[in-house]
Design a protein around this motif. Sequence first.
Motif, PDB file in Angstrom:
ATOM      1  N   UNK A 137       0.905  -1.052  -0.103  1.00 29.00           N
ATOM      2  CA  UNK A 137      -0.018  -0.032   0.053  1.00 29.00           C
ATOM      3  C   UNK A 137       1.042   1.102   0.010  1.00 29.00           C
ATOM      4  N   UNK A 138       1.943   1.303   0.879  1.00 29.48           N
ATOM      5  CA  UNK A 138       3.021   2.453   0.795  1.00 29.48           C
ATOM      6  C   UNK A 138       3.493   2.788  -0.560  1.00 29.48           C
ATOM      7  N   UNK A 139       4.010   1.655  -1.032  1.00 28.80           N
ATOM      8  CA  UNK A 139       4.619   1.639  -2.722  1.00 28.80           C
ATOM      9  C   UNK A 139       3.503   2.232  -3.208  1.00 28.80           C
ATOM     10  N   UNK A 140       2.420   1.731  -3.273  1.00 26.31           N
ATOM     11  CA  UNK A 140       1.339   2.174  -4.289  1.00 26.31           C
ATOM     12  C   UNK A 140       1.170   3.919  -4.116  1.00 26.31           C
ATOM     13  N   UNK A 141       0.968   4.127  -2.836  1.00 33.22           N
ATOM     14  CA  UNK A 141       0.776   5.625  -2.526  1.00 33.22           C
ATOM     15  C   UNK A 141       1.829   6.527  -2.975  1.00 33.22           C
ATOM     16  N   UNK A 142       3.217   5.987  -2.746  1.00 29.87           N
ATOM     17  CA  UNK A 142       4.374   6.725  -3.226  1.00 29.87           C
ATOM     18  C   UNK A 142       4.306   6.852  -4.668  1.00 29.87           C
ATOM     19  N   UNK A 143       3.918   5.813  -5.432  1.00 26.57           N
ATOM     20  CA  UNK A 143       3.992   6.036  -6.898  1.00 26.57           C
ATOM     21  C   UNK A 143       2.825   6.864  -7.210  1.00 26.57           C
ATOM     22  N   UNK A 144       1.690   6.928  -6.654  1.00 25.05           N
ATOM     23  CA  UNK A 144       0.516   7.782  -6.962  1.00 25.05           C
ATOM     24  C   UNK A 144       1.074   9.414  -6.683  1.00 25.05           C
ATOM     25  N   UNK A 145       1.751   9.648  -5.461  1.00 26.70           N
ATOM     26  CA  UNK A 145       2.055  10.984  -4.930  1.00 26.70           C
ATOM     27  C   UNK A 145       3.371  11.468  -6.131  1.00 26.70           C
ATOM     28  N   UNK A 146       4.158  10.598  -6.547  1.00 28.52           N
ATOM     29  CA  UNK A 146       5.115  11.053  -7.666  1.00 28.52           C
ATOM     30  C   UNK A 146       4.487  11.536  -9.093  1.00 28.52           C
ATOM     31  N   UNK A 147       3.508  10.340  -9.267  1.00 30.91           N
ATOM     32  CA  UNK A 147       2.450  10.594 -10.598  1.00 30.91           C
ATOM     33  C   UNK A 147       1.878  12.032 -10.503  1.00 30.91           C
ATOM     34  N   UNK A 148       1.192  12.299  -9.489  1.00 30.85           N
ATOM     35  CA  UNK A 148       0.425  13.698  -9.367  1.00 30.85           C
ATOM     36  C   UNK A 148       1.453  14.826  -9.256  1.00 30.85           C
ATOM     37  N   UNK A 149       2.585  14.560  -8.635  1.00 31.76           N
ATOM     38  CA  UNK A 149       3.713  15.862  -8.798  1.00 31.76           C
ATOM     39  C   UNK A 149       4.097  16.123  -9.967  1.00 31.76           C
ATOM     40  N   UNK A 150       4.426  15.092 -10.900  1.00 32.00           N
ATOM     41  CA  UNK A 150       4.933  15.084 -12.128  1.00 32.00           C
ATOM     42  C   UNK A 150       3.947  15.794 -13.007  1.00 32.00           C
ATOM     43  N   UNK A 151       2.864  14.888 -12.879  1.00 30.57           N
ATOM     44  CA  UNK A 151       1.903  15.259 -13.846  1.00 30.57           C
ATOM     45  C   UNK A 151       1.452  17.117 -13.601  1.00 30.57           C
TER      46      UNK A 151
ATOM     47  N   UNK B 152       1.138  28.707 -28.539  1.00 27.51           N
ATOM     48  CA  UNK B 152       1.221  28.178 -29.847  1.00 27.51           C
ATOM     49  C   UNK B 152       2.351  27.468 -30.049  1.00 27.51           C
ATOM     50  N   UNK B 153       3.127  26.742 -28.915  1.00 25.89           N
ATOM     51  CA  UNK B 153       4.177  26.003 -29.237  1.00 25.89           C
ATOM     52  C   UNK B 153       3.699  24.592 -29.495  1.00 25.89           C
ATOM     53  N   UNK B 154       4.294  23.837 -30.576  1.00 29.18           N
ATOM     54  CA  UNK B 154       3.865  22.333 -30.889  1.00 29.18           C
ATOM     55  C   UNK B 154       4.311  21.589 -29.743  1.00 29.18           C
ATOM     56  N   UNK B 155       3.641  20.630 -28.970  1.00 25.73           N
ATOM     57  CA  UNK B 155       4.096  19.878 -28.144  1.00 25.73           C
ATOM     58  C   UNK B 155       4.274  18.426 -28.745  1.00 25.73           C
ATOM     59  N   UNK B 156       5.433  18.068 -28.732  1.00 26.55           N
ATOM     60  CA  UNK B 156       5.805  16.802 -29.551  1.00 26.55           C
ATOM     61  C   UNK B 156       5.310  15.382 -28.513  1.00 26.55           C
ATOM     62  N   UNK B 157       5.572  15.502 -27.291  1.00 24.54           N
ATOM     63  CA  UNK B 157       5.293  14.330 -26.591  1.00 24.54           C
ATOM     64  C   UNK B 157       5.224  15.120 -24.956  1.00 24.54           C
ATOM     65  N   UNK B 158       4.014  14.355 -24.550  1.00 25.89           N
ATOM     66  CA  UNK B 158       3.947  14.628 -23.033  1.00 25.89           C
ATOM     67  C   UNK B 158       4.012  13.098 -22.350  1.00 25.89           C
ATOM     68  N   UNK B 159       5.085  13.134 -21.473  1.00 24.51           N
ATOM     69  CA  UNK B 159       5.433  11.911 -20.951  1.00 24.51           C
ATOM     70  C   UNK B 159       5.661  11.834 -19.449  1.00 24.51           C
ATOM     71  N   UNK B 160       5.007  10.545 -18.950  1.00 23.96           N
ATOM     72  CA  UNK B 160       5.169  10.250 -17.512  1.00 23.96           C
ATOM     73  C   UNK B 160       6.147   9.195 -17.365  1.00 23.96           C
ATOM     74  N   UNK B 161       7.454   9.599 -16.537  1.00 23.21           N
ATOM     75  CA  UNK B 161       8.488   8.467 -16.238  1.00 23.21           C
ATOM     76  C   UNK B 161       9.306   9.022 -17.491  1.00 23.21           C
ATOM     77  N   UNK B 162      10.352   7.965 -17.295  1.00 26.98           N
ATOM     78  CA  UNK B 162      11.472   8.392 -18.469  1.00 26.98           C
ATOM     79  C   UNK B 162      11.686   7.068 -19.164  1.00 26.98           C
ATOM     80  N   UNK B 163      12.291   7.148 -20.402  1.00 31.06           N
ATOM     81  CA  UNK B 163      12.261   6.037 -21.330  1.00 31.06           C
ATOM     82  C   UNK B 163      13.100   4.953 -20.782  1.00 31.06           C
ATOM     83  N   UNK B 164      12.768   3.631 -21.154  1.00 25.55           N
ATOM     84  CA  UNK B 164      12.237   3.380 -22.479  1.00 25.55           C
ATOM     85  C   UNK B 164      10.601   3.410 -22.290  1.00 25.55           C
ATOM     86  N   UNK B 165       9.969   3.537 -23.308  1.00 24.86           N
ATOM     87  CA  UNK B 165       8.624   3.805 -23.493  1.00 24.86           C
ATOM     88  C   UNK B 165       7.613   2.639 -23.275  1.00 24.86           C
ATOM     89  N   UNK B 166       6.945   2.552 -22.475  1.00 25.04           N
ATOM     90  CA  UNK B 166       5.914   1.342 -22.119  1.00 25.04           C
ATOM     91  C   UNK B 166       4.416   1.325 -22.962  1.00 25.04           C
TER      92      UNK B 166
END
Length: 359
Positions: free
Chosen positions: A1-15, A29-43
Amino acid sequence: MSILIFILILFVLVLIHELGHFIAAKKNGVLVEEFGIGFPPRLLAIKIKETVYSINLIPLGGFVKLYGEEYNELEKKSKHKKENLEIKAFAYKKPWQKIIIIISGVIGNFLLGWLIISYIFTQGVPQPLNKVLIKKVEKNSPAYNAGIKKGDYIYEIIVDKKNYPIKSSNDLITLTKKHAGKEITLFIERNNKKTTVKVVPRKNTPKNQGPLGIVISSSEIKKYPWYQAPFYGLIHVASITQKIISEITKTVFQLLSFQKPSVDVAGPIGIARFTSEAVKFGQNAILELTALLSINLAVINLLPFPALDGGRLVFALYELITKKPFNKKIEGYLNFFGFIFLITIAILVSINDILKIYR
Protein backbone atom coordinates in the motif's frame (compact mmCIF):
# COMPACT_ATOMS: atom_id res chain seq x y z
CA MET A 1 0.00 0.00 0.00
CA SER A 2 2.81 2.43 0.89
CA ILE A 3 4.54 1.75 -2.44
CA LEU A 4 1.32 2.35 -4.37
CA ILE A 5 0.69 5.62 -2.52
CA PHE A 6 4.31 6.71 -3.16
CA ILE A 7 3.94 6.02 -6.89
CA LEU A 8 0.62 7.89 -6.90
CA ILE A 9 2.17 10.92 -5.14
CA LEU A 10 5.08 10.95 -7.61
CA PHE A 11 2.66 10.64 -10.52
CA VAL A 12 0.54 13.57 -9.30
CA LEU A 13 3.57 15.82 -8.66
CA VAL A 14 5.06 15.16 -12.09
CA LEU A 15 1.69 15.39 -13.83
CA ILE A 16 0.93 18.80 -12.32
CA HIS A 17 4.42 20.14 -13.11
CA GLU A 18 4.46 18.97 -16.70
CA LEU A 19 0.81 19.92 -17.18
CA GLY A 20 1.80 23.49 -16.31
CA HIS A 21 4.42 23.49 -19.08
CA PHE A 22 2.00 21.75 -21.45
CA ILE A 23 -0.88 24.21 -21.00
CA ALA A 24 1.40 27.27 -21.21
CA ALA A 25 3.08 25.92 -24.37
CA LYS A 26 -0.27 25.23 -26.03
CA LYS A 27 -1.61 28.67 -25.08
CA ASN A 28 1.48 30.30 -26.61
CA GLY A 29 1.27 28.34 -29.84
CA VAL A 30 4.18 25.94 -29.29
CA LEU A 31 3.92 22.44 -30.75
CA VAL A 32 4.15 19.83 -27.96
CA GLU A 33 5.69 16.72 -29.52
CA GLU A 34 5.38 14.46 -26.47
CA PHE A 35 3.88 14.53 -22.97
CA GLY A 36 5.59 11.75 -20.99
CA ILE A 37 5.18 10.33 -17.49
CA GLY A 38 8.40 8.65 -16.35
CA PHE A 39 11.58 8.37 -18.41
CA PRO A 40 12.20 6.04 -21.40
CA PRO A 41 12.13 3.26 -22.43
CA ARG A 42 8.54 3.79 -23.45
CA LEU A 43 5.85 1.36 -22.26
CA LEU A 44 2.66 2.83 -23.72
CA ALA A 45 1.97 5.66 -26.13
CA ILE A 46 -0.95 7.20 -27.92
CA LYS A 47 -0.94 10.09 -30.38
CA ILE A 48 -3.77 12.61 -30.22
CA LYS A 49 -3.59 15.23 -32.95
CA GLU A 50 0.03 16.44 -32.97
CA THR A 51 1.09 15.26 -29.49
CA VAL A 52 2.26 11.81 -28.32
CA TYR A 53 1.14 10.94 -24.75
CA SER A 54 3.42 8.28 -23.23
CA ILE A 55 3.96 6.24 -20.06
CA ASN A 56 7.59 5.22 -19.58
CA LEU A 57 9.43 2.59 -17.57
CA ILE A 58 11.50 4.66 -15.11
CA PRO A 59 9.02 6.33 -12.67
CA LEU A 60 11.39 9.06 -11.47
CA GLY A 61 9.91 12.06 -13.23
CA GLY A 62 8.36 13.11 -16.49
CA PHE A 63 8.79 15.47 -19.40
CA VAL A 64 7.13 17.64 -22.01
CA LYS A 65 9.02 17.67 -25.31
CA LEU A 66 8.50 20.99 -27.04
CA TYR A 67 9.13 21.39 -30.75
CA GLY A 68 12.24 23.47 -31.33
CA GLU A 69 13.17 23.63 -27.65
CA GLU A 70 16.84 23.87 -28.68
CA TYR A 71 18.12 25.81 -31.70
CA ASN A 72 20.25 22.87 -32.85
CA GLU A 73 17.07 20.76 -33.13
CA LEU A 74 15.72 23.24 -35.67
CA GLU A 75 18.84 22.95 -37.82
CA LYS A 76 18.35 19.18 -38.00
CA LYS A 77 14.70 19.59 -38.99
CA SER A 78 15.42 21.73 -42.04
CA LYS A 79 12.65 20.01 -44.00
CA HIS A 80 10.09 22.21 -42.26
CA LYS A 81 9.41 25.61 -43.72
CA LYS A 82 10.91 28.48 -41.79
CA GLU A 83 7.55 30.16 -41.33
CA ASN A 84 6.24 27.01 -39.61
CA LEU A 85 9.25 27.03 -37.30
CA GLU A 86 8.60 30.62 -36.32
CA ILE A 87 4.97 29.82 -35.59
CA LYS A 88 5.31 26.56 -33.60
CA ALA A 89 8.92 26.34 -32.35
CA PHE A 90 9.77 27.24 -28.75
CA ALA A 91 13.11 28.75 -29.80
CA TYR A 92 11.42 31.33 -32.01
CA LYS A 93 8.96 32.51 -29.38
CA LYS A 94 9.39 35.89 -27.70
CA PRO A 95 11.39 35.89 -24.44
CA TRP A 96 8.35 36.71 -22.29
CA GLN A 97 6.50 33.74 -23.82
CA LYS A 98 9.44 31.45 -23.04
CA ILE A 99 9.48 32.71 -19.45
CA ILE A 100 5.77 31.95 -19.04
CA ILE A 101 6.22 28.41 -20.42
CA ILE A 102 9.31 27.77 -18.26
CA ILE A 103 7.83 28.91 -14.93
CA SER A 104 4.38 27.37 -15.47
CA GLY A 105 5.51 23.98 -14.15
CA VAL A 106 6.83 25.59 -10.98
CA ILE A 107 3.62 27.59 -10.59
CA GLY A 108 1.64 24.35 -10.95
CA ASN A 109 3.55 22.76 -8.05
CA PHE A 110 3.17 25.85 -5.84
CA LEU A 111 -0.58 25.91 -6.55
CA LEU A 112 -0.89 22.20 -5.74
CA GLY A 113 0.94 22.68 -2.43
CA TRP A 114 -1.23 25.70 -1.60
CA LEU A 115 -4.45 23.86 -2.46
CA ILE A 116 -3.56 20.85 -0.30
CA ILE A 117 -2.41 22.95 2.68
CA SER A 118 -5.61 25.04 2.44
CA TYR A 119 -7.70 21.85 2.52
CA ILE A 120 -5.77 20.53 5.54
CA PHE A 121 -6.43 23.83 7.34
CA THR A 122 -10.19 23.23 6.95
CA GLN A 123 -9.77 19.79 8.57
CA GLY A 124 -7.82 21.08 11.55
CA VAL A 125 -4.13 21.72 12.22
CA PRO A 126 -2.11 21.82 15.46
CA GLN A 127 -1.50 25.36 16.71
CA PRO A 128 1.22 26.12 19.32
CA LEU A 129 -0.26 27.50 22.55
CA ASN A 130 2.71 28.87 24.54
CA LYS A 131 1.01 27.13 27.46
CA VAL A 132 -0.11 23.59 28.29
CA LEU A 133 -3.58 22.14 27.67
CA ILE A 134 -4.90 19.45 30.06
CA LYS A 135 -6.39 16.74 27.85
CA LYS A 136 -7.07 14.15 30.58
CA VAL A 137 -6.89 13.88 34.39
CA GLU A 138 -6.30 10.45 35.93
CA LYS A 139 -8.54 9.57 38.89
CA ASN A 140 -6.98 9.72 42.37
CA SER A 141 -3.92 11.53 40.99
CA PRO A 142 -2.43 14.69 42.58
CA ALA A 143 -4.03 16.79 39.84
CA TYR A 144 -7.44 15.12 40.34
CA ASN A 145 -7.33 15.66 44.10
CA ALA A 146 -6.33 19.32 43.60
CA GLY A 147 -9.39 19.94 41.40
CA ILE A 148 -7.61 20.30 38.07
CA LYS A 149 -9.97 19.51 35.17
CA LYS A 150 -9.81 18.48 31.54
CA GLY A 151 -9.68 21.61 29.36
CA ASP A 152 -7.70 23.67 31.87
CA TYR A 153 -4.55 25.49 30.75
CA ILE A 154 -1.35 25.72 32.82
CA TYR A 155 0.73 28.77 31.94
CA GLU A 156 3.00 29.30 34.97
CA ILE A 157 4.39 27.53 38.06
CA ILE A 158 5.77 28.83 41.37
CA VAL A 159 8.31 26.65 43.16
CA ASP A 160 10.25 27.89 46.20
CA LYS A 161 8.95 31.42 45.56
CA LYS A 162 10.37 31.40 42.03
CA ASN A 163 8.16 31.81 38.95
CA TYR A 164 8.61 29.56 35.90
CA PRO A 165 6.65 30.26 32.68
CA ILE A 166 5.18 27.12 31.10
CA LYS A 167 5.32 27.40 27.31
CA SER A 168 5.56 23.73 26.34
CA SER A 169 4.79 20.24 27.61
CA ASN A 170 8.50 19.70 28.19
CA ASP A 171 8.64 22.70 30.57
CA LEU A 172 5.92 21.22 32.78
CA ILE A 173 7.29 17.66 32.70
CA THR A 174 10.83 18.77 33.58
CA LEU A 175 9.77 21.00 36.49
CA THR A 176 7.31 18.55 38.07
CA LYS A 177 9.86 15.72 37.95
CA LYS A 178 12.59 17.95 39.35
CA HIS A 179 10.44 19.18 42.24
CA ALA A 180 8.52 15.95 42.96
CA GLY A 181 7.54 15.76 46.63
CA LYS A 182 7.42 19.57 47.03
CA GLU A 183 4.32 21.74 47.03
CA ILE A 184 4.08 23.81 43.85
CA THR A 185 1.59 26.43 42.71
CA LEU A 186 0.04 26.06 39.27
CA PHE A 187 -1.40 29.08 37.46
CA ILE A 188 -4.56 27.79 35.77
CA GLU A 189 -6.75 29.29 33.06
CA ARG A 190 -10.29 27.87 32.97
CA ASN A 191 -13.14 29.26 30.86
CA ASN A 192 -11.12 32.47 30.28
CA LYS A 193 -10.72 32.97 34.04
CA LYS A 194 -7.39 32.69 35.86
CA THR A 195 -6.81 31.02 39.21
CA THR A 196 -4.11 29.18 41.18
CA VAL A 197 -3.96 25.60 42.46
CA LYS A 198 -1.53 24.10 44.96
CA VAL A 199 -0.41 20.50 44.33
CA VAL A 200 2.38 18.12 45.32
CA PRO A 201 3.83 16.12 42.40
CA ARG A 202 4.36 12.51 43.44
CA LYS A 203 7.78 10.84 43.38
CA ASN A 204 6.54 7.29 42.81
CA THR A 205 4.32 7.28 39.76
CA PRO A 206 2.01 4.51 38.49
CA LYS A 207 2.90 2.90 35.17
CA ASN A 208 2.40 5.22 32.15
CA GLN A 209 1.65 8.23 34.39
CA GLY A 210 3.64 11.30 35.40
CA PRO A 211 4.07 13.17 38.70
CA LEU A 212 0.74 15.05 38.34
CA GLY A 213 -1.29 12.30 36.64
CA ILE A 214 -2.38 14.31 33.61
CA VAL A 215 -2.23 13.98 29.84
CA ILE A 216 -1.05 17.27 28.32
CA SER A 217 -0.39 19.00 25.04
CA SER A 218 1.29 22.29 24.09
CA SER A 219 -0.82 22.61 20.95
CA GLU A 220 -4.46 22.37 20.04
CA ILE A 221 -6.33 21.56 16.84
CA LYS A 222 -7.74 24.59 15.06
CA LYS A 223 -10.08 24.39 12.07
CA TYR A 224 -10.35 27.28 9.61
CA PRO A 225 -13.51 28.04 7.63
CA TRP A 226 -13.20 27.43 3.88
CA TYR A 227 -13.05 31.15 3.09
CA GLN A 228 -10.15 31.75 5.52
CA ALA A 229 -8.16 28.57 4.80
CA PRO A 230 -6.66 29.78 1.45
CA PHE A 231 -5.33 32.97 3.09
CA TYR A 232 -3.69 31.19 6.03
CA GLY A 233 -2.65 28.36 3.73
CA LEU A 234 -0.79 30.84 1.52
CA ILE A 235 1.02 32.28 4.55
CA HIS A 236 2.03 28.75 5.59
CA VAL A 237 3.24 27.89 2.06
CA ALA A 238 5.32 31.10 2.00
CA SER A 239 6.87 30.11 5.35
CA ILE A 240 7.68 26.59 4.09
CA THR A 241 9.19 28.02 0.90
CA GLN A 242 11.39 30.40 2.87
CA LYS A 243 12.65 27.54 5.05
CA ILE A 244 13.40 25.33 2.02
CA ILE A 245 15.34 28.14 0.30
CA SER A 246 17.25 28.82 3.52
CA GLU A 247 18.21 25.15 3.98
CA ILE A 248 19.22 24.72 0.31
CA THR A 249 21.41 27.84 0.49
CA LYS A 250 23.00 26.62 3.73
CA THR A 251 23.61 23.14 2.28
CA VAL A 252 25.24 24.50 -0.90
CA PHE A 253 27.51 26.73 1.20
CA GLN A 254 28.47 23.78 3.44
CA LEU A 255 29.28 21.58 0.43
CA LEU A 256 31.38 24.30 -1.21
CA SER A 257 33.30 24.79 2.04
CA PHE A 258 33.76 20.98 2.44
CA GLN A 259 31.55 20.81 5.53
CA LYS A 260 29.12 18.04 6.32
CA PRO A 261 25.56 19.20 5.44
CA SER A 262 23.41 19.82 8.51
CA VAL A 263 20.33 18.30 6.79
CA ASP A 264 19.75 14.94 5.13
CA VAL A 265 19.04 14.83 1.42
CA ALA A 266 16.58 12.15 0.31
CA GLY A 267 15.93 10.74 -3.15
CA PRO A 268 13.02 8.61 -4.39
CA ILE A 269 13.93 5.73 -2.06
CA GLY A 270 14.12 8.03 0.95
CA ILE A 271 10.83 9.66 0.00
CA ALA A 272 9.25 6.20 -0.27
CA ARG A 273 10.31 5.57 3.35
CA PHE A 274 8.77 8.89 4.45
CA THR A 275 5.58 7.87 2.64
CA SER A 276 5.38 4.61 4.58
CA GLU A 277 5.65 6.61 7.83
CA ALA A 278 2.98 9.08 6.69
CA VAL A 279 0.59 6.21 5.86
CA LYS A 280 0.63 5.19 9.55
CA PHE A 281 -0.78 8.60 10.53
CA GLY A 282 -3.59 8.70 7.98
CA GLN A 283 -4.91 10.82 5.15
CA ASN A 284 -3.87 14.27 6.36
CA ALA A 285 -0.26 13.16 6.90
CA ILE A 286 -0.12 11.80 3.33
CA LEU A 287 -1.60 15.03 1.98
CA GLU A 288 0.84 17.13 4.02
CA LEU A 289 3.79 15.11 2.67
CA THR A 290 2.48 15.58 -0.88
CA ALA A 291 2.22 19.35 -0.35
CA LEU A 292 5.76 19.55 1.09
CA LEU A 293 7.17 17.52 -1.81
CA SER A 294 5.33 19.69 -4.34
CA ILE A 295 6.74 22.90 -2.84
CA ASN A 296 10.21 21.32 -2.67
CA LEU A 297 9.96 20.35 -6.33
CA ALA A 298 8.96 23.90 -7.25
CA VAL A 299 11.86 25.48 -5.34
CA ILE A 300 14.48 23.02 -6.65
CA ASN A 301 13.30 23.49 -10.23
CA LEU A 302 13.76 27.25 -9.87
CA LEU A 303 17.44 26.90 -8.99
CA PRO A 304 19.54 28.67 -11.68
CA PHE A 305 21.26 25.45 -12.77
CA PRO A 306 21.46 24.13 -16.36
CA ALA A 307 18.84 21.49 -17.27
CA LEU A 308 16.50 22.77 -14.53
CA ASP A 309 13.69 25.23 -15.20
CA GLY A 310 15.72 27.87 -13.33
CA GLY A 311 18.63 27.40 -15.73
CA ARG A 312 16.39 27.81 -18.76
CA LEU A 313 14.84 30.85 -17.10
CA VAL A 314 18.31 32.46 -16.90
CA PHE A 315 18.77 31.99 -20.67
CA ALA A 316 15.32 33.47 -21.37
CA LEU A 317 16.01 36.46 -19.10
CA TYR A 318 19.36 37.00 -20.86
CA GLU A 319 17.52 37.11 -24.19
CA LEU A 320 14.88 39.48 -22.77
CA ILE A 321 17.55 41.90 -21.48
CA THR A 322 20.08 41.76 -24.35
CA LYS A 323 17.50 41.35 -27.15
CA LYS A 324 19.49 38.42 -28.55
CA PRO A 325 19.52 34.68 -27.74
CA PHE A 326 22.25 33.06 -25.67
CA ASN A 327 25.02 31.28 -27.62
CA LYS A 328 23.36 28.14 -29.07
CA LYS A 329 26.30 25.76 -28.66
CA ILE A 330 27.20 26.88 -25.14
CA GLU A 331 23.56 26.58 -24.03
CA GLY A 332 23.38 23.06 -25.49
CA TYR A 333 26.60 21.97 -23.75
CA LEU A 334 25.52 23.51 -20.43
CA ASN A 335 22.15 21.75 -20.53
CA PHE A 336 23.76 18.42 -21.48
CA PHE A 337 26.39 18.46 -18.75
CA GLY A 338 23.86 19.87 -16.28
CA PHE A 339 21.58 16.91 -16.97
CA ILE A 340 24.46 14.45 -16.53
CA PHE A 341 25.38 16.11 -13.22
CA LEU A 342 21.78 15.94 -11.94
CA ILE A 343 21.48 12.25 -12.89
CA THR A 344 24.78 11.55 -11.09
CA ILE A 345 23.55 13.35 -7.97
CA ALA A 346 20.26 11.40 -8.10
CA ILE A 347 22.17 8.10 -8.28
CA LEU A 348 24.48 9.05 -5.38
CA VAL A 349 21.53 10.16 -3.24
CA SER A 350 19.70 6.90 -4.01
CA ILE A 351 22.78 4.86 -3.03
CA ASN A 352 22.91 6.84 0.25
CA ASP A 353 19.21 6.09 0.86
CA ILE A 354 19.87 2.36 0.34
CA LEU A 355 22.83 2.47 2.76
CA LYS A 356 20.60 4.13 5.40
CA ILE A 357 18.13 1.25 5.09
CA TYR A 358 20.93 -1.31 5.32
CA ARG A 359 22.40 0.37 8.41
